[in-house]
Design an enzyme around this catalytic site. Structure first.
Site, PDB file in Angstrom:
ATOM      1  N   GLY A  14       0.781  -1.239   0.000  1.00 37.05           N
ATOM      2  CA  GLY A  14       0.000   0.000   0.000  1.00 37.05           C
ATOM      3  C   GLY A  14       0.807   1.280   0.000  1.00 37.05           C
ATOM      4  O   GLY A  14       0.314   2.320   0.433  1.00 37.05           O
ATOM      5  N   ASN A  16       1.702   3.056  -2.626  1.00 36.45           N
ATOM      6  CA  ASN A  16       1.054   3.984  -3.568  1.00 36.45           C
ATOM      7  C   ASN A  16      -0.232   4.555  -2.970  1.00 36.45           C
ATOM      8  O   ASN A  16      -0.507   5.748  -3.076  1.00 36.45           O
ATOM      9  CB  ASN A  16       0.755   3.273  -4.894  1.00 36.45           C
ATOM     10  N   MET A  92      -4.103  -6.841  -6.839  1.00 40.53           N
ATOM     11  CA  MET A  92      -3.547  -7.940  -7.634  1.00 40.53           C
ATOM     12  C   MET A  92      -4.600  -8.775  -8.378  1.00 40.53           C
ATOM     13  O   MET A  92      -4.332  -9.898  -8.766  1.00 40.53           O
ATOM     14  CB  MET A  92      -2.688  -8.846  -6.737  1.00 40.53           C
ATOM     15  N   ASN A 109      -5.056   2.913 -12.617  1.00 40.01           N
ATOM     16  CA  ASN A 109      -4.129   1.879 -12.128  1.00 40.01           C
ATOM     17  C   ASN A 109      -2.691   2.364 -12.295  1.00 40.01           C
ATOM     18  O   ASN A 109      -2.393   3.171 -13.181  1.00 40.01           O
ATOM     19  CB  ASN A 109      -4.331   0.590 -12.943  1.00 40.01           C
ATOM     20  N   HIS A 111       1.111   0.882 -13.061  1.00 37.34           N
ATOM     21  CA  HIS A 111       1.777  -0.335 -13.535  1.00 37.34           C
ATOM     22  C   HIS A 111       3.292  -0.099 -13.605  1.00 37.34           C
ATOM     23  O   HIS A 111       3.730   0.925 -14.136  1.00 37.34           O
ATOM     24  CB  HIS A 111       1.243  -0.723 -14.922  1.00 37.34           C
TER      25      HIS A 111
HETATM   26  C1  GRF Z   1       3.601  -1.428  -7.408  1.00 40.95           C
HETATM   27  O1  GRF Z   1       4.862  -1.680  -7.979  1.00 40.95           O
HETATM   28  C2  GRF Z   1       2.546  -1.319  -8.484  1.00 40.95           C
HETATM   29  O2  GRF Z   1       3.021  -0.752  -9.663  1.00 40.95           O
HETATM   30  C3  GRF Z   1       2.219  -2.759  -8.723  1.00 40.95           C
HETATM   31  O3  GRF Z   1       2.250  -3.364  -7.449  1.00 40.95           O
HETATM   32  C4  GRF Z   1       3.123  -2.613  -6.599  1.00 40.95           C
HETATM   33  C5  GRF Z   1       2.298  -2.221  -5.423  1.00 40.95           C
HETATM   34  O4  GRF Z   1       3.049  -1.557  -4.447  1.00 40.95           O
HETATM   35  N1  GRF Z   1       0.961  -2.897  -9.408  1.00 40.95           N
HETATM   36  P1  GRF Z   1       2.324  -0.828  -3.258  1.00 40.95           P
HETATM   37  O5  GRF Z   1       1.330  -1.816  -2.656  1.00 40.95           O
HETATM   38  O6  GRF Z   1       1.643   0.382  -3.785  1.00 40.95           O
HETATM   39  O7  GRF Z   1       3.409  -0.488  -2.287  1.00 40.95           O
END
Ligand code: GRF
Length: 202
Positions: A14, A16, A92, A109, A111
């Site tokens: 989490g 992001n 995911m 999203n 990526h």
């Molecule tokens: C990130 O690298 C995102 O791009 C990918 O999964 C990871 C998630 O990281 N889809 P976080 O949970 O936001 O730390």
């Protein structure tokens, strides 16, 4: 001006989610947080949401007979919170047309590759194995394909000769933490228009 209500779908760490939520809570992004929904129990993302007294929920996919039923429950919570933008931040699971149809060009999203290169899982490893010299990250709208939706923002990173999946992931994550909040901010300021595949930023 309408204030957007941003909800999050998360599965893990989490980071992001935290960055975007922080910017909303501090007022750097003019929006409100709706609900934070995780498909996994006891994720760091959920504990961060709880620390900030945010509305959150764990919806265990195993408790639902079908993906549609799981998504129906997600949609119910999103709707109840008045969501106008969904952010999938390290979520995911692929979203089905059911949920995407409810939020057309309203799901963002992040990526960890420069799309359309290396969609799907283990994007950083895919980039390394391919031998590219430059990779990066992409903030994009979610459509019915796997990481195929209209691109909002991208940021590149250079791969060094001794790069590993770990170092590359770290490097890319740093950029994710810039472009994801950037894309959310643009959306919340109503500065984004989508014309076919193209995202026009005012
Ligand atoms: C990130 O690298 C995102 O791009 C990918 O999964 C990871 C998630 O990281 N889809 P976080 O949970 O936001 O730390």
């Amino acid at each position: 001006m309408t204030i957007h209500i941003v909800s999050f779908l998360v599965s893990g760490r989490g980071s992001n989610f935290s960055i975007v939520a922080e910017k909303i809570l501090k007022g750097d992004i003019n929006a409100k947080i709706g609900v934070v929904i995780s498909d996994r129990k006891d994720t760091l993302a959920l504990s961060k949401a709880r620390e900030n007294n945010l509305e959150c929920a764990f919806l265990d996919p195993k408790k639902f007979k079908t993906r549609k039923e799981h998504e129906q429950e997600i949609t119910k919570l999103l709707k109840k919170a008045g969501t106008t933008l969904v952010v999938t931040a390290g979520y995911m699971r692929l979203l089905s047309p059911f949920i995407i149809g409810k939020y057309p060009n309203k799901i963002i999203n992040i990526h960890p590759a420069l799309l359309p290169a290396f969609p799907g899982i283990h994007a950083q490893k895919q980039a390394l194995d391919y031998g590219v010299k430059i990779s990066g990250c992409t903030a994009h709208f979610v459509d019915e394909g796997t990481d195929t939706g209209p691109i909002i923002l991208q940021k590149e990173v250079t791969l060094l000769p001794d790069e590993t999946e770990i170092t590359l992931s770290k490097k890319i994550l740093k950029q994710e933490h810039i472009i994801l909040p950037g894309a959310v901010k643009l959306f919340c300021e109503n500065k984004i228009r989508v014309k076919g595949r193209k995202v026009i930023i005012k």
